[in-house]
Design a protein around this motif. Structure first.
Motif, PDB file in Angstrom:
ATOM      1  N   PRO A   1      -8.740   0.233  -1.123  1.00  0.00           N
ATOM      2  CA  PRO A   1      -7.332   0.633  -1.276  1.00  0.00           C
ATOM      3  C   PRO A   1      -6.346  -0.193  -0.443  1.00  0.00           C
ATOM      4  CG  PRO A   1      -8.741   2.567  -1.145  1.00  0.00           C
ATOM      5  CD  PRO A   1      -9.610   1.400  -0.823  1.00  0.00           C
TER       6      PRO A   1
ATOM      7  N   TYR B   1      -8.378   5.707  -6.526  1.00  0.00           N
ATOM      8  CA  TYR B   1      -8.495   5.400  -5.105  1.00  0.00           C
ATOM      9  C   TYR B   1      -7.314   5.906  -4.277  1.00  0.00           C
ATOM     10  CZ  TYR B   1     -12.326   2.308  -6.402  1.00  0.00           C
ATOM     11  OH  TYR B   1     -13.518   1.819  -6.877  1.00  0.00           O
TER      12      TYR B   1
ATOM     13  N   ARG C   1     -11.926   2.423 -12.207  1.00  0.00           N
ATOM     14  CA  ARG C   1     -11.366   1.561 -11.157  1.00  0.00           C
ATOM     15  C   ARG C   1      -9.866   1.313 -11.374  1.00  0.00           C
ATOM     16  NH1 ARG C   1     -11.016  -3.775 -12.639  1.00  0.00           N
ATOM     17  NH2 ARG C   1     -12.104  -4.458 -14.507  1.00  0.00           N
TER      18      ARG C   1
ATOM     19  N   ALA D   1     -17.218   7.442  -1.888  1.00  0.00           N
ATOM     20  CA  ALA D   1     -16.272   6.911  -0.905  1.00  0.00           C
ATOM     21  C   ALA D   1     -16.723   7.189   0.524  1.00  0.00           C
ATOM     22  CB  ALA D   1     -14.890   7.506  -1.138  1.00  0.00           C
TER      23      ALA D   1
ATOM     24  N   TRP E   1      -5.082   7.354   0.728  1.00  0.00           N
ATOM     25  CA  TRP E   1      -6.129   6.832  -0.146  1.00  0.00           C
ATOM     26  C   TRP E   1      -7.492   7.294   0.340  1.00  0.00           C
ATOM     27  CZ3 TRP E   1      -2.938   3.033   2.428  1.00  0.00           C
ATOM     28  CH2 TRP E   1      -3.483   2.551   3.619  1.00  0.00           C
TER      29      TRP E   1
END
Length: 529
Positions: A450, A389, A384, A316, A444
């Motif tokens: 997100p 997230y 996912r 991320a 998030w």
């Protein structure tokens, strides 16, 4: 006086003196001769079989207990009459290992021992007992296990760091193309040619949008799409890039023209947006940077090397989560005001089959068509889901979303821009960014996904999973090869982009075969390794 005992049993007992009988010392009776011949032989035979066994056993006991007992006769005698040596040793070793708890061991308990052979040699020389051996062995194994875990964690960190870099060959390619743009008039020629300009907004053509600052990746997307298209003459590619990449991107497609398709290259500096829109884009970038910095600082405060929970933030926190080209996808209607329906492709995809049917899909009034369920079945979306997230420990998130819900995939999407313009998707996106800022920036993880999931809520039409197979940008992709080959578009989502050397060679080859190896700049920069 003599005693005579019969060998057939105590049936007769004869007592005779030396002078009995005739007084001349008569010979011994036959019973005495039978005792000597028949009884002595079995006894000798038994002793001949038993003595070697006893000798070998005593030798093993003496050797095995030398270190523990220091050749003490009492210890040897105990071992001799105690039964099975293996079971005794096993019980003693098990008890010692149970007593040797990790919390009771010093960090230096293993000393400088690096191998088991060294440990055995040292224990033999010092003649230490089983308990000491157990303590030293467990300390050494614990130390080695710690080293292995640490090495694996460091290797994972280095692998993710490698995914953040730009390969030397790709950087060289951009420099050479920028130079070509400056010195070669053909590299500056208009894209597209004037006779094709009218097709750029013609709804009868198939319009594809690509937002990227990677020249090599864009070339693979275009070439793979054209090569596998049933009607390549209907394809119109709209490539949007930033100012620094505009000249090499333009030079590449001007000098490597696609005869059967139309390519438009446009830089962000060529857009004339209103001041209000420019301010909104700037505000969006600042909030995304604040979220990124918040998680980065949080990561630094933890002992990352031994904290598995924070490893998922590595991906991320990649530079792509702050890429302007990634974040601008929420403004696609403003980027293409003259288009009504497009297919959006990300830079790290490869088209393997004809995708013209995507433009014919009925979205049932929705804004975006996207893959929701994976190739592995309904509600199968490993890695996912919303919980991967969003921060469900925050009440705003937990009260509005379901943590096990599958997210839809970016990468291959059909956008109905007319339907988009009738909604408040972009406004909702900005509202949630503001709410994240007011809530401490921890709703998030960083990235465009997100807030986009929230903004497009209720506007997504699911499409067949084989239109788009993702998750190939990981070290060990879990997607079966038969699914990869059957997919219309494969997506290298994840850190291991196909232009890097850290990906899986099996799937990376599917991308490399679309690289134009005959290009002089590709060869000079040694882009293909």
């Amino acid at each position: 006086m003599r005693f005579y005992i019969s060998t057939t049993g105590i049936k007769r007992l004869t007592i005779a003196s030396a002078g009995a009988g005739n007084g001349k010392g008569s010979p011994a009776p036959a019973s005495v001769r039978r005792f000597s011949g028949r009884t002595l032989f079995p006894i000798v035979l038994v002793l001949a079989l038993l003595l070697p066994f006893l000798f070998v056993r005593i030798a093993f006991i003496v050797l095995d207990s030398a270190a523990a007992c220091s050749s003490s006769p009492g210890c040897i005698g105990w071992r001799f009459f105690s039964g099975s040596d293996a079971s005794v040793l096993r019980e003693e070793l098990t008890r010692a290992l149970l007593e040797a708890k990790d919390g009771n061991m010093d960090d230096n308990e293993g000393g400088g021992i690096e191998s088991f052979n060294q440990l055995v040699q040292e224990m033999t020389l010092k003649q230490q007992d089983v308990k000491a051996f157990a303590f030293r062995t467990k300390a050494m194994l614990s130390k080695m296990e710690h080293k292995v875990q640490s090495a694996r964690q460091r290797e994972s960190i280095y692998w993710h760091l490698a995914s953040h870099g730009v390969p030397k060959g790709v950087h060289c390619l951009c420099l050479k193309l920028a130079e070509e743009y400056a010195v070669n008039a053909r590299a500056r020629s208009r894209l597209p040619s004037p006779e094709y300009v009218s097709q750029l907004s013609d709804p009868s053509f198939h319009h594809l949008v690509l937002l990227t600052d990677n020249v090599l990746a864009a070339s693979v997307v275009v070439s793979s799409t054209v090569q596998n298209s049933a009607n390549p003459e209907k394809l119109i590619f709209h490539i949007v890039t930033d100012k620094k990449t505009y000249t090499p991107m333009h030079a590449w497609f001007a000098t490597n023209s696609i005869k059967s398709a139309v390519v438009e290259v446009k830089g962000l500096h060529q857009y004339d947006w209103s001041q209000e829109l420019n301010f909104a884009v700037k505000d969006m970038l600042e909030i995304h940077r604040s979220i990124w910095k918040h998680y980065y600082n949080d990561l630094k405060q933890h002992d990352f090397e031994f904290d598995e929970e924070h490893k998922r933030y590595l991906e991320a926190l990649s530079p792509s989560s702050l890429s302007l080209m990634n974040l601008l996808r929420i403004y696609i209607p403003e980027l293409f005001p003259d288009l009504n329906k497009i297919v959006f492709l990300e830079e790290d995809v490869v088209v393997q089959h004809d995708i013209s049917a995507l433009w014919e899909l009925d979205l049932s009034g929705n804004v975006v068509g996207a893959v929701v369920n994976s190739w592995c079945g309904e509600n199968c979306c490993p890695g996912r889901k919303y919980k991967d997230y969003f921060n469900f420990s925050h009440p705003i998130i937990s009260s509005n979303f379901v943590h096990d819900r599958c997210m839809w995939l970016y990468g291959v999407n059909i956008f109905d821009l007319e339907a988009w313009r009738r909604t408040t998707i972009t406004e909702t996106y900005h509202q949630w960014l503001k709410l994240s800022q007011q809530s401490g920036l921890n709703l998030w993880s960083p990235g465009v996904k997100p807030p986009a999931l929230i903004a497009f809520e209720g506007h997504v039409h699911p499409i067949d999973p084989l239109w788009h197979v993702a998750e190939l940008g990981h070290r060990f992709p879990e997607v079966p090869l038969e699914i990869v080959e059957a997919a219309a578009v494969i997506h290298f989502s994840g850190p291991a982009k196909p232009w890097l050397e850290i990906g899986s060679p099996e799937v990376r080859g599917l991308w490399k075969r679309h690289v134009n190896c005959s290009n002089k700049f590709i060869r000079r920069c040694k882009v293909i390794w």
